[in-house]
Design a protein around this motif. Sequence first.
Motif, PDB file in Angstrom:
ATOM      1  N   UNK A 143       0.799  -1.227   0.000  1.00  0.00           N
ATOM      2  CA  UNK A 143       0.000   0.000   0.000  1.00  0.00           C
ATOM      3  C   UNK A 143       0.833   1.279   0.000  1.00  0.00           C
ATOM      4  N   UNK A 144       2.168   1.158  -0.078  1.00  0.00           N
ATOM      5  CA  UNK A 144       3.014   2.337   0.048  1.00  0.00           C
ATOM      6  C   UNK A 144       3.618   2.822  -1.253  1.00  0.00           C
ATOM      7  N   UNK A 145       3.025   2.457  -2.376  1.00  0.00           N
ATOM      8  CA  UNK A 145       3.565   2.865  -3.674  1.00  0.00           C
ATOM      9  C   UNK A 145       2.848   4.115  -4.166  1.00  0.00           C
ATOM     10  N   UNK A 146       3.612   5.137  -4.562  1.00  0.00           N
ATOM     11  CA  UNK A 146       3.038   6.396  -5.032  1.00  0.00           C
ATOM     12  C   UNK A 146       3.426   6.672  -6.475  1.00  0.00           C
ATOM     13  N   UNK A 147       2.629   7.497  -7.127  1.00  0.00           N
ATOM     14  CA  UNK A 147       3.035   7.951  -8.458  1.00  0.00           C
ATOM     15  C   UNK A 147       4.343   8.732  -8.386  1.00  0.00           C
ATOM     16  N   UNK A 148       4.622   9.362  -7.241  1.00  0.00           N
ATOM     17  CA  UNK A 148       5.902  10.038  -7.062  1.00  0.00           C
ATOM     18  C   UNK A 148       7.066   9.079  -7.255  1.00  0.00           C
ATOM     19  N   UNK A 149       6.952   7.881  -6.678  1.00  0.00           N
ATOM     20  CA  UNK A 149       8.014   6.879  -6.818  1.00  0.00           C
ATOM     21  C   UNK A 149       8.201   6.492  -8.280  1.00  0.00           C
ATOM     22  N   UNK A 150       7.113   6.206  -8.940  1.00  0.00           N
ATOM     23  CA  UNK A 150       7.198   5.715 -10.322  1.00  0.00           C
ATOM     24  C   UNK A 150       7.674   6.800 -11.275  1.00  0.00           C
ATOM     25  N   UNK A 151       7.284   8.050 -11.013  1.00  0.00           N
ATOM     26  CA  UNK A 151       7.765   9.142 -11.864  1.00  0.00           C
ATOM     27  C   UNK A 151       9.265   9.346 -11.716  1.00  0.00           C
ATOM     28  N   UNK A 152       9.758   9.261 -10.468  1.00  0.00           N
ATOM     29  CA  UNK A 152      11.197   9.391 -10.251  1.00  0.00           C
ATOM     30  C   UNK A 152      11.946   8.232 -10.894  1.00  0.00           C
ATOM     31  N   UNK A 153      11.435   7.029 -10.761  1.00  0.00           N
ATOM     32  CA  UNK A 153      12.088   5.869 -11.380  1.00  0.00           C
ATOM     33  C   UNK A 153      12.187   6.031 -12.886  1.00  0.00           C
ATOM     34  N   UNK A 154      11.123   6.531 -13.499  1.00  0.00           N
ATOM     35  CA  UNK A 154      11.149   6.725 -14.949  1.00  0.00           C
ATOM     36  C   UNK A 154      12.193   7.752 -15.355  1.00  0.00           C
TER      37      UNK A 154
END
Length: 398
Positions: free
Chosen positions: A83-94
């Motif tokens: 439950x701790x995954x954010x679009x912030x994480x995925x945007x930074x990873x990209x």
Amino acid sequence: MDLLKKCRAFTWADETRDVGLYPFYPAFQGPAGGGQVVLDGAEVCMLGSNDYRALSMSAQVIGAAQDAIALYGTSVTGSRLLNGNLDLHENLEADLADFFGYEAALIFSTGYMTNLGVVSALAGRGDQVFLDEKAHASLIDGARLAEASGAVVRRFAHTDPNDLARQLAASPSAASLVATDGVFSMEGDLAPVADLVAVCEDFGATLLVDDAHGVGVFGRGRGVIEQAGVRGRVPLLTLTFATALASQGGAVLADAKTIEFLRHTSRPQIFSAGLSPADTAAAHAALREVRRRAEAEPAALAAAAYLRRALDALGYDVVDSASPVIPVRFPDQLSMLSAHRLLAEHGVHTNAVLPPAGEGHQLRIACTDAHAPGLLEAAIGVFASLRQDLLPRYRRAA
């Protein structure tokens, strides 16, 4: 047998405090990065920070962190898997993958956990792990976990691709992971990345470069892999956000299938809360700033070169390196701790390093973009005024 007996027998810290030489856990009053900090109520020159691009107090980075807290709160309250995954994480990873030229990236909660999680997940029974003998503790501990799962762990001589090749040739059939720092955080020297790439390609080994202290500084911000001209030939890149990216956390970059495997098998990833919104947004803002400054030579490199030459001219035992890190060696623990204390009393903070027995003692100095010429001259003046007290006799200048 009392397990805690060893704790009660540990007296080094108290004994060192008693004689006024304890160098660790200084409590800064305010930001601990940049060129100047406040310690014990006084402003001192910071010559220990890893904030190489001086971004930890930039308006863009602070603003991004504040905006993220306002929108997402202070914590993700769980592991990213659940439950701790954010679009912030995925945007930074990209954006990390795009900037460094990899298919995908995966964020961890610290740089240490990144190496721990990557090495232990990828290497196990029947595999081999080869570490540079001065590899960071996080790589060593990741290898220890891999060893507990059945991997064979070996060390090769520091920055010596020939020794690595010799060891790989002795057991050519096993799947092998080779791990090295890009910039060695205590020594300040750079790994011979291009030569290591060639050896690994010859023997079919997988190379991991932990470029915690090279990212943001070398290769137009992309680190030592880019500088060495081997972009696209290093399968695994790990980094921390706690140096030039002015935040907390870390990441691994690799092909998409490897990242997918790590997302579902790396225990430090699966069983830790995701990186906080503020830390994630701060790292992303710092990455954007590093990208924006990609064509400009970091001021930290020129500052370190200038300070290194000045200290050498004063007679200090300075380790030569091409990075912002400047090790200054002392013959024993007492002389090093005494130097640390005297410098601090005169307004210069350095990092005291107590390495394994037999490897010497040193003050670790590091420069950042915040070290303007006037600040450096003031610090050099302190080293000059104290040199008769700081220098061992065999290094005293005439």
